[in-house]
Enzyme design. Structure first.
Site, PDB file in Angstrom:
ATOM      1  N   VAL A 137       3.187  -2.177   7.965  1.00  0.00           N
ATOM      2  CA  VAL A 137       2.474  -0.959   7.597  1.00  0.00           C
ATOM      3  C   VAL A 137       1.009  -1.183   7.932  1.00  0.00           C
ATOM      4  CG1 VAL A 137       4.072  -0.121   5.821  1.00  0.00           C
ATOM      5  CG2 VAL A 137       2.253  -1.718   5.188  1.00  0.00           C
ATOM      6  N   SER A 138       0.257  -0.090   8.031  1.00  0.00           N
ATOM      7  CA  SER A 138      -1.111  -0.177   8.535  1.00  0.00           C
ATOM      8  C   SER A 138      -2.154  -0.600   7.518  1.00  0.00           C
ATOM      9  CB  SER A 138      -1.534   1.171   9.132  1.00  0.00           C
ATOM     10  OG  SER A 138      -0.684   1.495  10.193  1.00  0.00           O
ATOM     11  N   THR A 139      -1.938  -0.283   6.239  1.00  0.00           N
ATOM     12  CA  THR A 139      -2.954  -0.603   5.235  1.00  0.00           C
ATOM     13  C   THR A 139      -2.321  -1.272   4.025  1.00  0.00           C
ATOM     14  OG1 THR A 139      -2.790   1.459   3.963  1.00  0.00           O
ATOM     15  CG2 THR A 139      -4.234   1.481   5.908  1.00  0.00           C
ATOM     16  N   GLN A 188      -0.230   0.973   1.692  1.00  0.00           N
ATOM     17  CA  GLN A 188       1.083   1.484   2.086  1.00  0.00           C
ATOM     18  C   GLN A 188       2.173   0.524   1.635  1.00  0.00           C
ATOM     19  OE1 GLN A 188       0.204   2.000   6.293  1.00  0.00           O
ATOM     20  NE2 GLN A 188       0.204   4.218   6.021  1.00  0.00           N
TER      21      GLN A 188
END
Length: 181
Positions: A8-10, A13
């Site tokens: 996931v990007s962050t 998340q």
């Protein structure tokens, strides 16, 4: 052996959906990370997953765009996996047989789509910031000092009071005050 990879990007998340899909697919080992997809660097868990692959193994991804955000990166990942004698399986694209040249071509096409989506996200964000600036919205962090505190700090600085003493009075870091000089 099935080796899974999730991203996931962050940090805000959640990986649960991807991890559940990978475990349901029978992955014995799963590598997961929270890292931005805008760069092809900074994905050490993907590198570890690929390094763990042996001949006949399969790298399993819940979604292809979780592994890559550009066409060239996607092709590079395919080359690295196939150089190890392994294959790639993408759970959200079960109709693609990624062990064939046609399937790999589709995967390269999907990588190009992911790259295009990333570019559109960046453009929308930049357009949003530009529009907000034109409307007079102040972007960035909230100022540490109010206008009243700024006036007080500048007055104290003019009187010769030290930055550290003023900062202590206003409950901020001394560098905040030193930037007012």
């Amino acid at each position: 052996m099935l080796i899974g990879y999730a991203r996931v990007s962050t940090v805000h998340q959640n990986l649960d959906r991807q991890l559940g899909a990978l475990r349901a697919a029978g992955c014995e080992t799963v590598f997961a990370e929270k890292a931005s997809g805008k760069s092809i660097k900074g994905r050490p868990e993907l590198d570890k997953a690929i390094a763990d692959l042996g001949a006949g193994d399969v790298l399993v991804l819940a979604e292809w765009d979780r592994a890559t955000r550009s066409m060239f990166d996607g092709i590079s990942i395919m080359q690295r996996v196939h150089a190890r004698g392994a294959a790639i399986k993408v759970l959200d694209k079960p109709h693609l047989d990624l062990t064939t040249r046609i399937g790999q071509g589709f995967l390269a096409f999907l990588s190009a789509l992911a790259e295009d989506e990333r570019e559109r996200i960046v453009k929308r964000a930049a357009d949003g910031r530009k529009s907000a600036k034109q409307k007079g919205v102040r972007l960035g962090r909230k100022p540490k000092l109010t206008e009243h505190q700024l006036t007080k700090a500048r007055t104290e600085l003019a009187r010769g009071k030290s930055c550290r003493a003023i900062a202590q009075d206003l409950n901020v870091h001394h560098s905040t005050i030193s930037r007012l000089r």
